[in-house]
Design a protein around this motif. Structure first.
Motif, PDB file in Angstrom:
ATOM      1  N   LEU A  94     -19.942  22.567 -66.832  1.00 30.31           N
ATOM      2  CA  LEU A  94     -19.119  23.554 -67.539  1.00 30.31           C
ATOM      3  C   LEU A  94     -19.562  24.973 -67.189  1.00 30.31           C
ATOM      4  CD1 LEU A  94     -19.015  21.802 -71.046  1.00 30.31           C
ATOM      5  CD2 LEU A  94     -17.281  21.734 -69.270  1.00 30.31           C
ATOM      6  N   LYS A  95     -20.372  25.073 -66.135  1.00 21.38           N
ATOM      7  CA  LYS A  95     -20.965  26.383 -65.795  1.00 21.38           C
ATOM      8  C   LYS A  95     -19.922  27.454 -65.464  1.00 21.38           C
ATOM      9  CE  LYS A  95     -25.652  25.267 -64.675  1.00 21.38           C
ATOM     10  NZ  LYS A  95     -25.669  23.812 -64.944  1.00 21.38           N
ATOM     11  N   LEU A  96     -18.753  26.987 -65.001  1.00 22.38           N
ATOM     12  CA  LEU A  96     -17.692  27.941 -64.646  1.00 22.38           C
ATOM     13  C   LEU A  96     -17.113  28.631 -65.883  1.00 22.38           C
ATOM     14  CD1 LEU A  96     -15.526  26.031 -62.023  1.00 22.38           C
ATOM     15  CD2 LEU A  96     -16.900  28.094 -61.661  1.00 22.38           C
ATOM     16  N   TYR A  97     -17.308  27.982 -67.020  1.00 24.84           N
ATOM     17  CA  TYR A  97     -16.682  28.484 -68.248  1.00 24.84           C
ATOM     18  C   TYR A  97     -17.648  29.372 -69.021  1.00 24.84           C
ATOM     19  CZ  TYR A  97     -13.303  24.790 -67.324  1.00 24.84           C
ATOM     20  OH  TYR A  97     -12.359  23.983 -66.746  1.00 24.84           O
ATOM     21  N   LYS A  98     -17.120  30.517 -69.450  1.00 29.99           N
ATOM     22  CA  LYS A  98     -17.907  31.473 -70.246  1.00 29.99           C
ATOM     23  C   LYS A  98     -18.152  30.889 -71.655  1.00 29.99           C
ATOM     24  CE  LYS A  98     -17.263  36.244 -71.766  1.00 29.99           C
ATOM     25  NZ  LYS A  98     -16.552  36.453 -72.989  1.00 29.99           N
ATOM     26  N   ASP A  99     -19.297  31.192 -72.233  1.00 30.52           N
ATOM     27  CA  ASP A  99     -19.577  30.804 -73.627  1.00 30.52           C
ATOM     28  C   ASP A  99     -19.316  29.318 -73.900  1.00 30.52           C
ATOM     29  OD1 ASP A  99     -20.364  33.299 -74.474  1.00 30.52           O
ATOM     30  OD2 ASP A  99     -18.387  33.878 -75.239  1.00 30.52           O
ATOM     31  N   THR A 100     -19.667  28.459 -72.957  1.00 24.56           N
ATOM     32  CA  THR A 100     -19.383  27.027 -73.110  1.00 24.56           C
ATOM     33  C   THR A 100     -20.643  26.212 -72.816  1.00 24.56           C
ATOM     34  OG1 THR A 100     -17.118  27.441 -72.439  1.00 24.56           O
ATOM     35  CG2 THR A 100     -17.831  25.157 -72.338  1.00 24.56           C
ATOM     36  N   PHE A 101     -20.936  25.260 -73.690  1.00 26.43           N
ATOM     37  CA  PHE A 101     -22.166  24.467 -73.565  1.00 26.43           C
ATOM     38  C   PHE A 101     -21.838  22.984 -73.697  1.00 26.43           C
ATOM     39  CE2 PHE A 101     -23.204  28.581 -75.338  1.00 26.43           C
ATOM     40  CZ  PHE A 101     -24.334  28.980 -74.639  1.00 26.43           C
ATOM     41  N   HIS A 102     -22.577  22.185 -72.932  1.00 29.10           N
ATOM     42  CA  HIS A 102     -22.438  20.738 -73.034  1.00 29.10           C
ATOM     43  C   HIS A 102     -23.694  20.162 -73.700  1.00 29.10           C
ATOM     44  CE1 HIS A 102     -23.389  16.800 -70.773  1.00 29.10           C
ATOM     45  NE2 HIS A 102     -22.685  16.505 -71.844  1.00 29.10           N
TER      46      HIS A 102
ATOM     47  N   ASN B 267     -17.781  27.593 -77.207  1.00 32.63           N
ATOM     48  CA  ASN B 267     -17.335  26.196 -77.090  1.00 32.63           C
ATOM     49  C   ASN B 267     -18.524  25.257 -76.891  1.00 32.63           C
ATOM     50  OD1 ASN B 267     -13.989  26.099 -75.951  1.00 32.63           O
ATOM     51  ND2 ASN B 267     -15.019  28.010 -76.474  1.00 32.63           N
ATOM     52  N   PHE B 268     -18.639  24.254 -77.771  1.00 34.18           N
ATOM     53  CA  PHE B 268     -19.660  23.208 -77.658  1.00 34.18           C
ATOM     54  C   PHE B 268     -18.934  21.890 -77.375  1.00 34.18           C
ATOM     55  CE2 PHE B 268     -23.782  24.355 -80.143  1.00 34.18           C
ATOM     56  CZ  PHE B 268     -23.801  25.631 -79.599  1.00 34.18           C
ATOM     57  N   VAL B 269     -19.291  21.227 -76.277  1.00 28.51           N
ATOM     58  CA  VAL B 269     -18.624  19.967 -75.918  1.00 28.51           C
ATOM     59  C   VAL B 269     -19.654  18.839 -75.917  1.00 28.51           C
ATOM     60  CG1 VAL B 269     -17.133  18.806 -74.231  1.00 28.51           C
ATOM     61  CG2 VAL B 269     -17.081  21.315 -74.405  1.00 28.51           C
ATOM     62  N   LEU B 270     -19.343  17.751 -76.631  1.00 22.94           N
ATOM     63  CA  LEU B 270     -20.233  16.583 -76.658  1.00 22.94           C
ATOM     64  C   LEU B 270     -19.735  15.532 -75.683  1.00 22.94           C
ATOM     65  CD1 LEU B 270     -21.060  15.732 -80.402  1.00 22.94           C
ATOM     66  CD2 LEU B 270     -22.332  17.156 -78.813  1.00 22.94           C
ATOM     67  N   SER B 271     -20.639  15.083 -74.805  1.00 22.08           N
ATOM     68  CA  SER B 271     -20.341  13.980 -73.891  1.00 22.08           C
ATOM     69  C   SER B 271     -21.658  13.334 -73.507  1.00 22.08           C
ATOM     70  CB  SER B 271     -19.631  14.499 -72.634  1.00 22.08           C
ATOM     71  OG  SER B 271     -19.614  13.492 -71.642  1.00 22.08           O
TER      72      SER B 271
END
Ligand SMILES: NC(=O)c1ccc[n+]([C@@H]2O[C@H](COP(=O)([O-])OP(=O)(O)OC[C@H]3O[C@@H](n4cnc5c(N)ncnc54)[C@H](OP(=O)(O)O)[C@@H]3O)[C@@H](O)[C@H]2O)c1
Length: 188
Positions: A82-90, A72-76
């Motif tokens: 998002l550290k709690l979420y596995k495989d997730t980057f901001h 998961n890639f999130v743009l903001s």
């Protein structure tokens, strides 16, 4: 191989895609199609990237976050934890996300890049030289919407993807069709 953005969206007849930070419709088979398309990889050791805007991330129910078996890639532009979420980057910009996608070590971990919305992120990636395909579910009904798919360039060419069902779909009386359009800059 060059980096390619595959956009995936569902839009109704007025090109609406969202209402009140949610989807305007409930179509289980369409949701399953979205999950299948964005998750499937040829190489079982790799995952696909799903790139989304912060509001789309916020729309995902807690129990489905992050989207499973995908990176998961999130743009903001704001700070996000998002550290709690596995495989997730901001990322704070598309350029920052592109830098990660082009990183040699990271490149070996993913297969496809799926852009999953919303409106701003579709526009940003359709305007990019990396825009490859638009997987658009055309819903044959008008819903009240407050978020819309950006204008589609009429140079896009409709193509067939063998992984996409050809026949018109219907759920609870709502008809919809899976379509695939390709940027003519890329070979078919
Ligand atoms: N039908 C579909 O296929 C579909 C798909 C996805 C979403 N949706 C619907 O669409 C709606 C949400 O979409 P939306 O268009 O309102 O929002 P969005 O594109 O998901 O998110 C917008 C946010 O993304 C961040 N952002 C945008 N451009 C950026 C950039 N260049 N660099 C860094 N960050 C950037 C900003 O976050 P910050 O404000 O935090 O800086 C901005 O507020 C919901 O109703 C959802 O259900 C529908």
């Amino acid at each position: 191989m060059s980096l390619k953005f595959n956009l995936i969206a569902a839009a109704c007849e007025n090109m609406g895609i969202g209402y009140n930070n949610n989807l305007p419709w409930r179509l289980k088979t369409e949701m399953e199609y979205f999950t299948r398309m964005t998750t499937a990889t040829q190489d079982p050791t790799k995952k696909n990237v799903v790139l989304m805007g912060r509001k789309t991330w916020d729309c995902i129910p807690h129990k489905y976050k992050p989207l499973a078996n995908r990176i998961n890639f999130v743009l903001s532009r704001n700070i996000m934890n998002l550290k709690l979420y596995k495989d997730t980057f901001h990322f704070k910009s598309l350029d920052e996300a592109l830098a990660k996608l082009q990183d040699d070590l990271f490149k070996s971990q993913y297969e496809k890049i799926w852009v999953i919305g919303g409106s701003n992120i579709y526009k940003l990636t359709m305007d990019s030289k990396h825009f490859y395909r638009l997987y658009l579910t055309e819903i044959k009904k008008v819903y009240e919407c407050d978020t819309f798919f950006p204008k589609i360039d009429n140079s896009l060419q409709e193509i067939k993807d063998p992984t996409v069902p050809n026949e018109e779909q219907e759920e609870n009386g709502v008809k919809f069709q899976y379509k695939v359009y390709q940027n003519p800059q890329f070979d078919k």
